[in-house]
Write an enzyme that holds these catalytic residues in place. Sequence first.
Site, PDB file in Angstrom:
ATOM      1  N   SER A 127       0.832  -1.202   0.000  1.00  0.00           N
ATOM      2  CA  SER A 127       0.000   0.000   0.000  1.00  0.00           C
ATOM      3  C   SER A 127       0.870   1.257   0.000  1.00  0.00           C
ATOM      4  O   SER A 127       2.097   1.190   0.093  1.00  0.00           O
ATOM      5  CB  SER A 127      -0.922   0.021   1.227  1.00  0.00           C
ATOM      6  N   SER A 186       0.752   3.690   2.315  1.00  0.00           N
ATOM      7  CA  SER A 186       0.692   4.341   3.631  1.00  0.00           C
ATOM      8  C   SER A 186       2.044   4.823   4.133  1.00  0.00           C
ATOM      9  O   SER A 186       2.102   5.677   5.016  1.00  0.00           O
ATOM     10  CB  SER A 186       0.069   3.400   4.662  1.00  0.00           C
ATOM     11  N   SER A 193      -3.347   6.657   5.780  1.00  0.00           N
ATOM     12  CA  SER A 193      -2.777   5.594   6.600  1.00  0.00           C
ATOM     13  C   SER A 193      -3.708   5.243   7.753  1.00  0.00           C
ATOM     14  O   SER A 193      -4.163   6.122   8.492  1.00  0.00           O
ATOM     15  CB  SER A 193      -1.410   6.037   7.157  1.00  0.00           C
ATOM     16  N   LYS A 226       4.679   0.561   9.880  1.00  0.00           N
ATOM     17  CA  LYS A 226       4.497   1.978  10.196  1.00  0.00           C
ATOM     18  C   LYS A 226       5.767   2.495  10.870  1.00  0.00           C
ATOM     19  O   LYS A 226       6.689   1.746  11.179  1.00  0.00           O
ATOM     20  CB  LYS A 226       3.306   2.195  11.138  1.00  0.00           C
TER      21      LYS A 226
END
Length: 265
Positions: free
Chosen positions: A70, A72, A220, A127
């Site tokens: 993705s 994010s 995100s 993250k």
Amino acid sequence: MRLDFALLLVALTALTGLIWLADRLFFAPRRAQRNGRVPAVVEYARSFFPVILAVLVFRSFLFEPFKIPSSSMMPTLLIGDFILVNKFAYGIRLPVTNTKIIPVGEPKRGDVAVFRYPVDPNVDYIKRIIGIPGDVISYRNKVVHVNGQEVPQEMLGRYVGERSSAEYTGYEELLERLPGAEHRILRRPDPRALNQLQDEFRVTVPEGHYFVLGDNRDNSQDSRYWRFVPEANLVGRASVIWWNWDSRDGMLEAVDFGRLGTIVR
């Protein structure tokens, strides 16, 4: 699912190892006396056991490959990046159970970490760690505050994306300076896009937990929505981009060779 693959590796290692060991201890001596042939299942077990064991050790205790699915973590990580995750950065853990057996290091602010999604531990998330245990984190008008101090942001200009990243062209690209670390982030320039759920809050990170955010701040799902990552869910620290494949492009343009070998910061 990641748990199933780890379990499969452990099971195959145990099975091939037991077959090889049982043959060596009990059946091989008898077979040698009568010049018997080695059964095919033993040949396969003897050949595959060291290979599977090496993969298990490498993947469980050293490095594990992951693909970024993705946007994010843009601009740090792009869709199609393949990364190696340092599995011993946050302690040596057993495969399958993820139980820490040897403490080695602790997560730091600014680390890009892979972890098991707290809502569904069978799914891996990636993250950036913003808050460590005891930190007071607040987020106002798209600016992070750590322990009452605003985290400085420096405007770098407008982001220009290519291939799968092209849809984010025009976003604001900023340099964010966390205490002890700095990194680039993306921010949607339209102030009307603010989401009240993620834009006004103040939390204290509990012991044994971490607060994480994606670098692509307006795209995100992170601790602003589901709060904290338990220490037990940590998988490792992203270390390097070893391959890149953007499947939305044609075969000749799919690989961005300039990203290969990039250290993740």
